[in-house]
Design an enzyme around this catalytic site. Structure first.
Site, PDB file in Angstrom:
ATOM      1  N   SER A   1      59.014  81.895  81.027  1.00  0.00           N
ATOM      2  CA  SER A   1      59.458  80.727  80.267  1.00  0.00           C
ATOM      3  C   SER A   1      60.892  80.350  80.666  1.00  0.00           C
ATOM      4  CB  SER A   1      59.319  81.014  78.766  1.00  0.00           C
ATOM      5  OG  SER A   1      59.371  79.828  78.008  1.00  0.00           O
TER       6      SER A   1
ATOM      7  N   ASP B   1      48.206  77.348  77.943  1.00  0.00           N
ATOM      8  CA  ASP B   1      49.641  77.253  77.640  1.00  0.00           C
ATOM      9  C   ASP B   1      49.941  75.863  77.073  1.00  0.00           C
ATOM     10  OD1 ASP B   1      52.450  77.162  77.673  1.00  0.00           O
ATOM     11  OD2 ASP B   1      52.568  78.453  79.428  1.00  0.00           O
TER      12      ASP B   1
ATOM     13  N   HIS C   1      50.804  81.020  76.567  1.00  0.00           N
ATOM     14  CA  HIS C   1      52.136  81.028  77.170  1.00  0.00           C
ATOM     15  C   HIS C   1      52.598  82.434  77.532  1.00  0.00           C
ATOM     16  CE1 HIS C   1      55.938  79.254  78.200  1.00  0.00           C
ATOM     17  NE2 HIS C   1      56.613  79.939  77.299  1.00  0.00           N
TER      18      HIS C   1
END
Length: 341
Positions: A111, A247, A275
């Protein structure tokens, strides 16, 4: 990227990761470390901390030295009023590795941590063996609208409400109820991780650091710092991209765009994952990382070659993939909403 016959390093019984601290520039930096051998640096995402890697850290440490830091402003690291840009985070990772006497590293970023990993490779290519991007931020401006709203002044006020008595427990209870209703959807898939991250936000310095970090990379239009214009610079670095099809924070099309923009990169898509693919299928994640480590040679830093690459630049000739993906990448590179570091 140079591939080689898989080099199987011995598996060792090792102690579990230990939480340690170092003071760098006057601030406490927390990190978890285990194992020995070639170094792997695991960088978490926004609002998260080093424990997010618990499901894979110890197993990887059977064959490698694995360091999972708490980024400044996160976890048990200090949370000062400071620069929380991806460039500053990359500097912090460089300084921590220097303090730990680690000269080169395979850097894994999830991320926001993926954006930090790319920035690290851009700023300090001489320190990078390999690059692994997991649901990485910074591919295009697209990001879930929740993050866009949270970057606004009202977002900071909403986070401040979490410090009021009973507010966070009420939010968590409501979240679990909603999660049962939408648990099979993409939105519900990552809800437990969202609730886990919310646990840290009521602490005033944590919520302030979260807000500063978010506003450094996201505004109401989306992500402000993107990597596509410099992806061609990974030409000499082995790159592995990992993403989940469900995601909802950063859509899986970003994986295909990053893959198209990075010459020689490898792509693994986790069907049904959200995610956090390393939470959804840690065994597969570990196998991919180990195989990638075993079958690729560490990058060789060549300053003259990098200088020539910079002079030549990227552009259409360096982008691969389907026609639609190539158009999407080139359009994103040419967007005037893009902001480079």
């Amino acid at each position: 990227m140079t591939e080689r016959k898989r080099n199987l390093r011995p598996v060792r019984d090792v102690a579990p990761p230990t939480l340690q601290f170092r003071t760098v520039h006057g601030y406490r930096r927390a990190f978890r470390i285990a194992g020995s051998g070639p170094a792997i640096l695991l960088i978490h995402g926004i609002g998260d901390n080093s424990t997010t890697w618990n499901g894979v850290h110890a197993k990887l440490a059977q064959r490698f030295t694995v360091i999972a830091p708490d980024l400044l402003g996160h976890g048990q690291s200090d949370k000062p009023r400071a620069d929380y840009s991806v460039a500053a985070y990359a500097n912090g990772m460089r300084d921590l590795l220097s303090v730990l006497d680690i000269e080169r590293v395979t850097i894994v970023g999830h991320s926001l941590g993926g954006g930090v990993a790319m920035q690290f490779a851009y700023q300090f290519p001489q320190l990078v063996d390999r690059l692994i991007l997991v649901s990485a931020g910074g591919v295009t401006k697209d990001v879930n609208i929740v993050f866009r709203l949270a970057s606004l002044p009202m977002g900071s006020e909403a986070m401040a409400l979490l410090r009021l008595p009973l507010v966070l427990p009420a939010v968590q209870i409501a979240g679990r109820i909603v999660g049962k209703a939408i648990g099979t959807t993409s939105l519900g898939h990552d809800l437990p991780n969202v609730l886990r991250i919310l646990d840290d936000l009521p602490e005033p310095t944590a919520s302030a650091a979260f807000g500063r970090t978010l506003r450094a990379v996201v505004d109401w239009r989306g992500q402000m710092v993107t990597m596509l214009d410099r992806c061609y610079l990974t030409e000499a670095i082995p790159v592995q991209i990992i993403w989940g099809t469900k995601d909802v924070v950063l859509p899986v099309r970003h994986a295909h765009m990053a893959h198209a923009a990075m010459p020689g990169s490898q792509l693994e898509i986790f069907e049904g994952s959200g995610h956090f693919p390393f939470h959804d299928d840690p065994a597969r994640f570990i196998d991919i990382v180990e195989r990638f480590m075993d079958t690729t040679e560490p990058a060789e830093y060549d300053q003259a070659a990098l200088r020539a690459l910079l002079r030549r630049g990227g552009g259409e000739a360096t982008v691969t993939g389907s026609a639609d993906t190539r158009v999407a990448v080139l359009n994103a590179i040419g967007s005037n909403e893009r902001s480079a570091t």
